[in-house]
Design an enzyme around this catalytic site. Structure first.
Site, PDB file in Angstrom:
ATOM      1  N   GLY A 125       0.793  -1.221   0.000  1.00  0.00           N
ATOM      2  CA  GLY A 125       0.000   0.000   0.000  1.00  0.00           C
ATOM      3  C   GLY A 125       0.823   1.266   0.000  1.00  0.00           C
ATOM      4  O   GLY A 125       0.263   2.365  -0.009  1.00  0.00           O
ATOM      5  N   CYS A 126       2.140   1.127  -0.013  1.00  0.00           N
ATOM      6  CA  CYS A 126       3.018   2.295  -0.065  1.00  0.00           C
ATOM      7  C   CYS A 126       3.526   2.471  -1.497  1.00  0.00           C
ATOM      8  O   CYS A 126       3.923   1.497  -2.138  1.00  0.00           O
ATOM      9  CB  CYS A 126       4.206   2.132   0.879  1.00  0.00           C
ATOM     10  SG  CYS A 126       3.737   2.111   2.610  1.00  0.00           S
ATOM     11  N   GLU A 127       3.498   3.703  -1.969  1.00  0.00           N
ATOM     12  CA  GLU A 127       3.983   4.002  -3.308  1.00  0.00           C
ATOM     13  C   GLU A 127       5.492   3.776  -3.409  1.00  0.00           C
ATOM     14  O   GLU A 127       5.990   3.227  -4.382  1.00  0.00           O
ATOM     15  CB  GLU A 127       3.646   5.457  -3.646  1.00  0.00           C
ATOM     16  CG  GLU A 127       3.972   5.874  -5.043  1.00  0.00           C
ATOM     17  CD  GLU A 127       3.505   7.293  -5.292  1.00  0.00           C
ATOM     18  OE1 GLU A 127       4.383   8.179  -5.387  1.00  0.00           O
ATOM     19  OE2 GLU A 127       2.287   7.510  -5.383  1.00  0.00           O
ATOM     20  N   SER A 128       6.219   4.202  -2.405  1.00  0.00           N
ATOM     21  CA  SER A 128       7.668   3.977  -2.335  1.00  0.00           C
ATOM     22  C   SER A 128       7.911   2.679  -1.578  1.00  0.00           C
ATOM     23  O   SER A 128       7.033   2.189  -0.870  1.00  0.00           O
ATOM     24  CB  SER A 128       8.353   5.124  -1.578  1.00  0.00           C
ATOM     25  OG  SER A 128       8.089   6.355  -2.201  1.00  0.00           O
TER      26      SER A 128
END
Length: 147
Positions: free
Chosen positions: A59-62
């Site tokens: 769920g984290c872009e990075s």
């Protein structure tokens, strides 16, 4: 690996009160944003041994690696990212939860903390979702406890 988590956790020195004091004295979002990136530079270096694919937070872009270990009833956290600003956001989150007991983590009012900082209103939706994903992972670990 467990020793690496403990060492990282013990090197981390911020509390949620520290973060509030640091960020709320900044005037304007641009200054706060710059301060968040500087906080990221103060995050202890996470050893390569902890940057494993199975430790990535969904769920984290990075890329965000989150490791944890319960020691004497306290949750020791080690986290990092490949993004400067996300490292700063991790610092803000770890300040709320690192080296805390289960009840302290579950009782902490994270929404109020983030609202007081004004983060979710200023960050892009994807960054906000990333913060929520990291927080939710830590809360899940806390709910499961040290057993």
């Amino acid at each position: 690996m467990h020793q690496d988590i403990i060492e990282f956790s013990n090197q981390f020195h911020f509390t949620s009160s520290d973060i509030l004091e640091i960020l709320l004295k900044e005037k304007g979002w641009q200054n706060q944003y710059r301060r968040i990136m500087l906080l990221g530079k103060e995050l202890p270096e996470q050893p390569v041994s902890l940057k494993l694919d199975d430790k990535l937070v969904a769920g984290c872009e990075s890329n965000v690696w989150l490791n944890y270990q319960w020691v004497n009833g306290q949750l020791k956290l080690a986290a990092s990212s490949d993004s400067k600003v996300v490292k700063g956001l991790i610092t803000i989150i770890l300040a709320a939860y690192n080296n805390k007991e289960q009840n302290q983590i579950l009782d902490f009012k994270i929404e109020s903390y983030l609202d007081e900082l004004g983060l979710l209103q200023q960050l892009s939706p994807s960054r906000g979702n990333g913060i929520k994903a990291i927080v939710n992972k830590i809360l899940l670990v806390a709910e499961q406890g040290s057993n």
